[in-house]
Scaffold this active site. Structure first.
Site, PDB file in Angstrom:
ATOM      1  N   GLN A  80      40.928  45.110  41.267  1.00 45.04           N
ATOM      2  CA  GLN A  80      40.468  44.041  40.372  1.00 45.04           C
ATOM      3  C   GLN A  80      41.304  44.026  39.083  1.00 45.04           C
ATOM      4  O   GLN A  80      41.449  45.041  38.419  1.00 45.04           O
ATOM      5  CB  GLN A  80      38.975  44.263  40.054  1.00 45.04           C
ATOM      6  CG  GLN A  80      38.350  43.163  39.224  1.00 45.04           C
ATOM      7  CD  GLN A  80      38.247  41.823  39.942  1.00 45.04           C
ATOM      8  OE1 GLN A  80      37.955  41.759  41.133  1.00 45.04           O
ATOM      9  NE2 GLN A  80      38.505  40.747  39.220  1.00 45.04           N
ATOM     10  N   LYS A  90      32.150  39.965  45.292  1.00 50.45           N
ATOM     11  CA  LYS A  90      33.026  40.128  46.461  1.00 50.45           C
ATOM     12  C   LYS A  90      32.396  41.107  47.456  1.00 50.45           C
ATOM     13  O   LYS A  90      32.371  40.859  48.662  1.00 50.45           O
ATOM     14  CB  LYS A  90      34.410  40.628  46.020  1.00 50.45           C
ATOM     15  CG  LYS A  90      35.199  39.555  45.277  1.00 50.45           C
ATOM     16  CD  LYS A  90      36.464  40.107  44.634  1.00 50.45           C
ATOM     17  CE  LYS A  90      37.098  39.057  43.720  1.00 50.45           C
ATOM     18  NZ  LYS A  90      38.255  39.547  42.986  1.00 50.45           N
ATOM     19  N   ASP A 150      44.745  40.277  48.564  1.00 51.97           N
ATOM     20  CA  ASP A 150      44.861  39.379  47.407  1.00 51.97           C
ATOM     21  C   ASP A 150      46.178  38.597  47.458  1.00 51.97           C
ATOM     22  O   ASP A 150      46.344  37.613  46.737  1.00 51.97           O
ATOM     23  CB  ASP A 150      44.813  40.195  46.095  1.00 51.97           C
ATOM     24  CG  ASP A 150      43.454  40.110  45.407  1.00 51.97           C
ATOM     25  OD1 ASP A 150      42.689  39.187  45.722  1.00 51.97           O
ATOM     26  OD2 ASP A 150      43.181  40.980  44.557  1.00 51.97           O
TER      27      ASP A 150
END
Ligand code: NAD
Length: 291
Positions: free
Chosen positions: A96, A52, A119
């Site tokens: 994460q 990412k 997200d």
């Protein structure tokens, strides 16, 4: 059979984003900035988070990787999130998952400023998504919509079976595809571990989205001719012939199902790369919102 090439499509999207970033910089606007927080040293999570960050750099974003030791307390992580929430230079950030067991994931997600939640996991954003209001759609379902769109796959009036009801893939996918939207208007069945007679359902499906995490679960005798297959599953399966000792396997028995399918995503190179591209798209959106 046509391969739904997520690698190529995501490269196209990243190129489009890079052009937008160059334009922003040319016009003295703020450069998009994504931060990623990782707690602990799980190999797969580190690989994902590094990918990412690298993707950010390639499109011209700024990126910050915050690595915290696995002993980090919930309170320390909440403090870190608060810093990111109020840092005006950070447009969006992700934490994460999964987190170590001693940290309550839901509590962490709830602490993220919804305007920076690229997200799309915060309940405010999930709620907006469910109401078909503009918001950050979580990257994997967003990537699947984009992939279907770019391959001109019609979903309106089609029978879709989504297998798996996770909060990050199956459940939002079933909501989005049933909504009144360009890639939507489908009749959706959400199947899961308690579903009875799954093959009867999948054999009726024009489109199947498999997000289960069981290697090669979906076999050719479970699908009809010309079905469209989106394989979200990624499982590491031991493979001594590979240098790293494993290979990635999807939820679909690709070799047999691809013979019946009209379109199918490969694993790897299908949904995975799309996920990263859509995270970047969400970050660009966050940057524009903050402008
Ligand atoms: P999960 O692992 O949280 O849950 C699995 C789901 O599968 C559950 O909802 C369960 O009900 C369902 N299931 C289990 N056994 C079943 C059965 N026999 N029949 C029908 N349904 C069954 O789900 P997840 O987090 O969405 O992950 C699913 C897979 O997708 C994993 O392999 C994961 O690694 C992968 N994944 C890939 C990406 C990507 O970017 N490509 C993103 C997220 C997840």
């Amino acid at each position: 059979m046509i391969l739904l090439d997520g690698k190529k499509t995501s490269a196209d999207i990243k190129e489009e984003i890079a052009l937008e970033v160059a334009e922003l910089i040319k016009n003295d606007k703020k450069t998009p900035h994504l931060a990623a927080v990782i707690v602990g040293d799980d190999g797969a999570s580190l690989t994902y988070v590094n990918a990412k960050v690298k993707a950010c750099e390639r499109v011209g974003f700024e990126s910050t990787l915050i690595r915290l030791p696995k002993e980090t307390s919930e309170e320390e992580l909440l403090n870190e999130i608060e810093i990111l929430n109020i840092d005006n230079d950070i447009d969006g950030f992700i934490v994460q998952l999964p987190l170590p067991d001693h940290i309550n994931e839901q509590k962490i997600i709830m602490a993220i400023n919804p305007d920076k939640d690229v997200d799309g996991f915060h309940p405010t954003n999930v709620g907006k998504m469910a109401l078909n209001l503009p918001t950050f759609i979580s990257a994997t379902p967003f990537g699947i919509l984009e992939l279907l769109d770019r391959y001109n796959i019609k979903t309106s009036g089609k029978n879709v079976v989504v297998i798996g009801r996770s909060h990050i893939v199956g459940s939002p996918m079933s909501i989005l595809l049933s909504q009144k939207r360009k890639i939507g208007n489908a009749t959706v069945t959400l199947a899961h571990s308690r579903t009875k007679n799954l093959p009867e359902l999948t054999k009726q499906a024009d489109i199947i989205i498999a997000a289960i995490g069981i290697p090669e679960f979906l076999k050719a005798d479970m699908v009809k001719e010309d079905v469209v297959i989106v394989d979200v599953g990624i499982t590491r399966v031991a493979d001594a012939s590979r240098r790293n000792g494993f290979r990635l396997v999807g939820d679909v028995a690709f070799n047999e199902v691809s013979k019946k399918a009209s379109y199918i995503t490969p694993v790897p190179g299908g949904v995975g790369p799309m996920t990263i591209a859509m995270l970047l798209k969400n970050t660009l959106m966050a940057n524009k919102k903050n402008d």
